[in-house]
Scaffold this motif. Structure first.
Motif, short mmCIF file in Angstrom:
data_model
loop_
_atom_site.label_atom_id
_atom_site.label_comp_id
_atom_site.label_asym_id
_atom_site.label_seq_id
_atom_site.Cartn_x
_atom_site.Cartn_y
_atom_site.Cartn_z
N GLY A 136 0.82 -1.21 0.00
CA GLY A 136 0.00 0.00 0.00
C GLY A 136 0.85 1.25 0.00
O GLY A 136 0.55 2.23 -0.69
N ALA A 137 1.94 1.24 0.77
CA ALA A 137 2.85 2.39 0.80
C ALA A 137 3.49 2.61 -0.56
O ALA A 137 3.65 3.75 -1.01
N MET A 138 3.82 1.52 -1.25
CA MET A 138 4.43 1.67 -2.57
C MET A 138 3.41 2.16 -3.58
O MET A 138 3.71 3.03 -4.42
N ARG A 139 2.17 1.62 -3.51
CA ARG A 139 1.14 2.07 -4.43
C ARG A 139 0.81 3.55 -4.23
O ARG A 139 0.41 4.24 -5.17
N ALA A 140 1.00 4.03 -3.00
CA ALA A 140 0.75 5.44 -2.70
C ALA A 140 1.99 6.30 -2.94
O ALA A 140 1.97 7.50 -2.67
N ARG A 141 3.07 5.69 -3.42
CA ARG A 141 4.34 6.40 -3.66
C ARG A 141 4.86 7.04 -2.37
O ARG A 141 5.41 8.13 -2.38
N PRO A 200 3.62 6.30 -18.21
CA PRO A 200 3.13 7.30 -19.16
C PRO A 200 2.84 8.66 -18.55
O PRO A 200 2.73 9.65 -19.27
N ASP A 201 2.70 8.74 -17.23
CA ASP A 201 2.35 10.01 -16.59
C ASP A 201 2.86 9.97 -15.16
O ASP A 201 2.34 9.22 -14.33
N ASN A 202 3.86 10.77 -14.85
CA ASN A 202 4.53 10.69 -13.55
C ASN A 202 3.88 11.53 -12.47
O ASN A 202 4.40 11.63 -11.36
N SER A 203 2.74 12.13 -12.74
CA SER A 203 2.09 12.95 -11.73
C SER A 203 1.42 12.07 -10.68
O SER A 203 0.98 10.95 -10.98
N ASP A 204 1.34 12.57 -9.45
CA ASP A 204 0.67 11.82 -8.39
C ASP A 204 -0.80 11.57 -8.74
O ASP A 204 -1.36 10.52 -8.42
N SER A 205 -1.41 12.55 -9.39
CA SER A 205 -2.83 12.45 -9.70
C SER A 205 -3.14 11.41 -10.78
O SER A 205 -4.30 11.03 -10.95
N ALA A 206 -2.12 10.94 -11.51
CA ALA A 206 -2.35 9.97 -12.59
C ALA A 206 -2.90 8.66 -12.02
O ALA A 206 -3.69 7.98 -12.67
N GLY A 207 -2.47 8.28 -10.82
CA GLY A 207 -2.99 7.07 -10.19
C GLY A 207 -2.78 5.83 -11.03
O GLY A 207 -3.74 5.18 -11.44
N PRO A 252 -0.91 2.74 -10.27
CA PRO A 252 -0.11 1.85 -9.43
C PRO A 252 0.25 0.52 -10.07
O PRO A 252 1.15 -0.16 -9.57
N ASN A 253 -0.42 0.11 -11.14
CA ASN A 253 -0.03 -1.14 -11.78
C ASN A 253 1.26 -1.00 -12.58
O ASN A 253 1.85 -1.99 -13.00
N PHE A 254 1.68 0.23 -12.83
CA PHE A 254 2.99 0.47 -13.42
C PHE A 254 3.99 0.64 -12.27
O PHE A 254 3.93 1.61 -11.53
N GLN A 255 4.90 -0.33 -12.16
CA GLN A 255 5.89 -0.23 -11.09
C GLN A 255 6.75 1.02 -11.27
O GLN A 255 7.20 1.62 -10.28
N GLY A 256 6.97 1.43 -12.52
CA GLY A 256 7.73 2.65 -12.77
C GLY A 256 7.05 3.87 -12.15
O GLY A 256 7.71 4.74 -11.58
N TRP A 257 5.72 3.93 -12.25
CA TRP A 257 4.98 5.04 -11.63
C TRP A 257 5.11 4.99 -10.12
O TRP A 257 5.31 6.01 -9.46
#
Length: 538
Positions: free
Chosen positions: A413-418, A445-452, A454-459
């Motif tokens: 959860g902490a990782m999904r929330a960055r 594809p979009d590094n903003s927090d608002s992009a949401g 979490p299935n992209f580990q890069g994000w």
């Protein structure tokens, strides 16, 4: 007065004494012939809602409660077999796929399964917009456009239009393998809708599927019971019931297997597996998985935003030591963001522990005395063991790392929330396909927090590289095999050059240990093992 004792009485007494002196292993219990008793850790099982259940444990449960349109042919990404869909056709321009569904499928509720249920299930995933929606966002679907693009033209015909250029075989593969691609009973779910949640609260602990089993009971971190659905379109399962017991101690799993209280166990530690490999009453089955064990850094942290620091960390991972001493029966060394055995995968780059090089890189990065950080992980092996070794080797380079353990929901959860610094974890892409592996680990594809996303580990790790994104995007639409292979190679090389913050350590192997009389069990390459054909030979 002396009590007289009959010869039969004396015989029974002697038998009781003999049994008391007999080792427990020799007096082996037997589980019911029509029930499969499974032992495994369920610490990461916190939801079975297909729209919000990305974990391996949930996938394994839902594979028995739900069905998908199609399925993989023994893990081959280029071949798919009918399931709910009897056949399908791709348009000449590759932008439309038409599925023709079976007409004899009923949900557990008794409702007939229709193409409208399939379309609504995918719409529900997009509308709720949990992490698994990322799979469909990647094709260009949104909550606003999906109902016009994925639609039922009659009760048993589903038309799927691609909103942007993509290889239609990739879409079919997602429909076969994504945990969110299962079909839910629209009418049953909407009966439990609250405040427009599309049944989300109810489906956390309930199911509305058409699979070979129904959910009878689930008590978190205790037991989960599935019972046979006799009306299953593929024919009834051979087991009347599957009972899963929450067990986290490997020695307890081993003891219960040896005395016959369990039929099947997952998650046993390497020493216990080794100790029973030659047991006459048990069988050991290694299961190659596509999931990766990795160390990840958040590039939101100023230290890890520095590429030289990431390179230093890469040189402070004892890959070979972890592989030889921690990972037997858990995983195989893999340093690429792509699964072993794929034609598109480049050889390992040969990373190894090099403290002197790491210290030099940290000095160049402006951290000659190192810095402090935290490593989040689960408290169970092999995660905690990897983290402990990481803590030790990071310290050799001057980086002080405090290990923070938690439940699966807390750690991931902490990782999904960055909201993390470092993490030792295990994650997708679980399915053998180079495009999906790269999208999972290297794409953002979009590094903003608002992009949401979490299935992209890069994000999750706040890693964004436009050149790498472009290479992966081109590979996804390239129809020429040679050109596509070259793009995959370039993408791996680019990730290596950028010292991507998600550093692969090992590709998961699982080991299932079962009683000798358990037959028909084959672990799926996506942790989605179906118990439909399992039986006991007695």
């Amino acid at each position: 007065m002396k009590t007289l004792r009959s010869p039969l009485h004396l015989h029974l007494r002697l038998l009781a004494v003999a049994l008391a002196l007999t080792p427990m292993a020799a007096v082996q219990a037997k589980t019911p012939a029509d029930q499969l008793i499974v032992g495994m850790s369920m610490v990461n099982l916190f939801s079975i809602d297909p729209a919000n259940a990305p974990g391996l444990d949930a996938s394994g449960v839902n594979a028995n409660l739900y069905d998908t349109l199609v399925k993989r042919d023994q893990g081959n990404p280029e071949q798919h077999l009918p399931q709910l869909a009897e056949r399908w056709a791709i348009s000449d321009d590759g932008r439309q796929v038409t599925f023709h569904l079976r007409s004899d499928v009923k949900f557990h509720s008794g409702n007939p399964l229709t193409a409208e249920d399939v379309a609504w299930s995918l719409y529900r995933v997009m509308k709720l917009n949990y992490g698994l929606a990322t799979t469909w966002k990647a094709y260009g679907y949104t909550a606003e456009n999906i109902q016009g693009l994925i639609r039922a033209t009659d009760a048993h015909t589903l038309v799927v239009d691609l909103p942007q250029p993509a290889d239609p075989l990739l879409l079919i593969d997602s429909l076969a393998t994504s945990p969110s691609a299962v079909v839910v009973d629209r009418l049953a779910v909407l009966k439990h809708e609250k405040n427009g949640d599309l049944g989300a609260a109810w489906l956390v602990t309930n199911e509305a599927g058409s699979g070979p089993f129904t959910l009878a009971k689930w008590t978190a971190n205790d037991t989960l019971v599935m019972t046979r659905f006799d009306g299953y379109w593929g024919g009834p399962a051979r087991m009347k019931r599957v009972l899963v017991r929450h067990m986290t101690e490997s020695q307890s799993l081993r003891l219960m297997l040896e005395r016959g209280d369990l039929d099947l166990a997952y998650g046993m530690a390497a020493p216990d597996i080794k100790a029973i490999e030659s047991a006459a009453t048990l069988q050991v089955q290694p299961l190659q998985r596509g999931t990766m064990y990795y160390v990840a850094m958040s590039m939101k942290q100023p230290e890890f935003a520095n590429r030289k620091v990431r390179e230093a960390v890469r040189n402070l991972i004892d890959y070979q030591g972890i592989d030889q001493q921690v990972m037997p029966h858990y995983g195989m060394l893999n340093q690429q963001p792509m699964q072993l055995g794929l034609q598109a995968r480049l050889p390992d780059p040969g990373y190894k522990l090099d403290v002197a090089k790491a210290k030099a890189l940290l000095t160049e990065a402006g951290y000659p005395h190192g810095f402090s950080t935290t490593i989040r992980t689960l408290s169970e092996p092999p995660f905690i063991d990897i983290a402990a070794r990481m803590q030790a080797t990071l310290a050799e380079g001057g980086i002080t790392a405090n290990i923070v353990t938690g439940t699966g929901n807390q750690v991931y959860g902490a990782m999904r929330a960055r909201n993390f610094e470092m993490i030792v974890a295990r994650g997708a892409e679980r399915y053998p396909h180079p495009y999906f592996s790269l999208r999972t680990f290297a794409y953002n594809p979009d590094n903003s927090d608002s992009a949401g996303l979490p299935n992209f580990q890069g994000w999750r790790a706040s890693f964004f590289d436009q050149q790498l994104n472009a290479l992966i995007d081109r590979a996804g639409v390239e129809r020429d095999a040679t050109a596509r292979l070259n793009l995959y190679h370039q993408a791996q090389q680019r990730y290596d050059e950028q010292a991507g913050p998600i550093m692969m350590i090992s590709q998961m192997t699982d080991t299932a240990v079962s009683a000798l009389d358990v037959r028909g069990f084959t672990g799926d390459d996506a942790e989605a093992t179906r118990y439909l054909g399992v039986y006991k030979q007695r």
